[in-house]
Design an enzyme around this catalytic site. Sequence first.
Site, PDB file in Angstrom:
ATOM      1  N   SER A 190       0.791  -1.225   0.000  1.00  0.00           N
ATOM      2  CA  SER A 190       0.000   0.000   0.000  1.00  0.00           C
ATOM      3  C   SER A 190       0.825   1.278   0.000  1.00  0.00           C
ATOM      4  CB  SER A 190      -0.966   0.003   1.188  1.00  0.00           C
ATOM      5  OG  SER A 190      -0.285  -0.252   2.392  1.00  0.00           O
ATOM      6  N   HIS A 218      -5.321  -3.035  -2.988  1.00  0.00           N
ATOM      7  CA  HIS A 218      -4.900  -2.033  -3.981  1.00  0.00           C
ATOM      8  C   HIS A 218      -4.766  -2.605  -5.387  1.00  0.00           C
ATOM      9  CE1 HIS A 218      -4.274   0.810  -0.718  1.00  0.00           C
ATOM     10  NE2 HIS A 218      -3.795  -0.231  -0.049  1.00  0.00           N
ATOM     11  N   LYS A 261     -11.960   1.070  -2.085  1.00  0.00           N
ATOM     12  CA  LYS A 261     -10.903   1.749  -2.842  1.00  0.00           C
ATOM     13  C   LYS A 261     -11.316   1.794  -4.313  1.00  0.00           C
ATOM     14  CE  LYS A 261      -7.798   1.040   0.897  1.00  0.00           C
ATOM     15  NZ  LYS A 261      -7.247  -0.001   1.770  1.00  0.00           N
TER      16      LYS A 261
HETATM   17  C1  PLP Z   1      -7.321  -0.176   3.257  1.00  0.00           C
HETATM   18  C2  PLP Z   1      -6.739  -1.508   3.531  1.00  0.00           C
HETATM   19  C3  PLP Z   1      -7.385  -2.413   4.361  1.00  0.00           C
HETATM   20  C4  PLP Z   1      -8.604  -2.043   5.160  1.00  0.00           C
HETATM   21  O1  PLP Z   1      -9.730  -1.980   4.373  1.00  0.00           O
HETATM   22  P1  PLP Z   1     -10.974  -1.068   4.847  1.00  0.00           P
HETATM   23  O2  PLP Z   1     -12.084  -1.513   3.975  1.00  0.00           O
HETATM   24  O3  PLP Z   1     -10.539   0.332   4.607  1.00  0.00           O
HETATM   25  O4  PLP Z   1     -11.213  -1.365   6.282  1.00  0.00           O
HETATM   26  C5  PLP Z   1      -6.867  -3.683   4.455  1.00  0.00           C
HETATM   27  N1  PLP Z   1      -5.735  -4.026   3.832  1.00  0.00           N
HETATM   28  C6  PLP Z   1      -5.055  -3.159   3.060  1.00  0.00           C
HETATM   29  C7  PLP Z   1      -3.791  -3.600   2.386  1.00  0.00           C
HETATM   30  C8  PLP Z   1      -5.530  -1.865   2.892  1.00  0.00           C
HETATM   31  O5  PLP Z   1      -4.851  -1.000   2.164  1.00  0.00           O
END
Ligand code: PLP
Length: 414
Positions: A190, A218, A261
């Site tokens: 990330s 991602h 995302k």
């Molecule tokens: C954003 C993220 C999460 C958490 O997901 P949410 O839906 O925002 O709780 C988990 N793992 C990774 C790698 C992330 O970037």
Amino acid sequence: MKDSFEPELAEWQAAQRMRRRRQVAPAVAPSELGADDEALRGTTYVIDGQTRLSFGSNDYLGLSQHPALMAAAHAAIDRYGVGATASPLVCGHSPAHEALEVALADRVGLPRALYFYAGYAANVGTIPALVGRGDAVFSDALNHACLIDGIRLSRAELQVYPHADLDALDRLLAASTAQRKLVVTDAVFSMDGNVADVPALLALCERHGAWLMIDDAHGFGVLGAQGEGTLAHHGIAGADGVAPAWQGRLDRLIYMATLGKAAGVAGAFIAGEPSMVEWVMQKARTYMFATAAPAVVAESLCAALQVMQDEPWRRSHLQALRERLRGGVAAAGLPWTLMPSDTAIQPLVIGSNADALQVMAELDAQGVWVPAIRPPTVPEGTARLRISLSSAHTLAQVDQLVAGLREAARRMAV
Ligand SMILES: *Cc1c(COP(=O)(O)O)cnc(C)c1O
């Protein structure tokens, strides 16, 4: 309480670790955008009262304000109301949730999927459902915090291997006498944007009788011809099913991706072998003891999956934006470099915390918002701007960012 926390906060502040929330809203309400200001959709926000072009969101495909998703949400509210009323295991699981899970499994080419209200909840619930005392979890050093939290909660032994170092992982797996072995990794890291070598990881897990869990927060939506994510990127599985070379070999895989995302809405899912998914549904405490996400979220996500398939230009445009940014940064002769990355995450490494904050401030003064990421989120001395691109951006907006960086470098050289 005041005596306890005021000094704690003061220390926190002194260590420059204090975080502050900004109030962020679209510069123009998405329902009011006309053809002339379409470039503002998903790109331009009022941040603490100032209008800014943003490169800070994870809205990689620009779906968070997509008219088709918004229409699906309105229709779902009219049909279901706004609340799910209970845990999915009581009466919170609607036809919309069911349809979403079927569509998610089809998209990634795995037999079954389970939808969670958040990615954090998916990881923190799934890992303790899979492993416990007497088992071992092998975790990449750059894994997301919620994977680490899930491992801790599981009470399995935690073994951290250096980032992407498969030889080290091989040695740890060989030396382990744990009952069950689970390897856990981000599929796309990330803060760096690089993609994990999933085929090699799967082969390694096959050799050692380990399971592999990948967190594709991602990659889902961004990678693969139909946005299937990292498995499709590596030719393992996708909307056309499991590739011949991998048939019968994915039983050890737990696929996880988030939907707040690139998918533009909220929540997450795991997918894989049906009995594994059923077990997680039976055991994950974040699934059982939490109210389901509202049906409006599930319906919006069904629309998001459709858009991902119907609008492949979103991924090719993202590619064009990435090339524009990388070409622009290279040509600008900046003192900073972009990390190698084939994804929407394009980190520009600055170095010291102070410099990273200053570049951020210089850009901000020019109306461009990019978040600076500092240790402990990233290693000491690698403070960076985490530039994230979105299909909503135009090439001209990327040029504006590059011009801003050039100006920041010029001013900081004085
Ligand atoms: C954003 C993220 C999460 C958490 O997901 P949410 O839906 O925002 O709780 C988990 N793992 C990774 C790698 C992330 O970037």
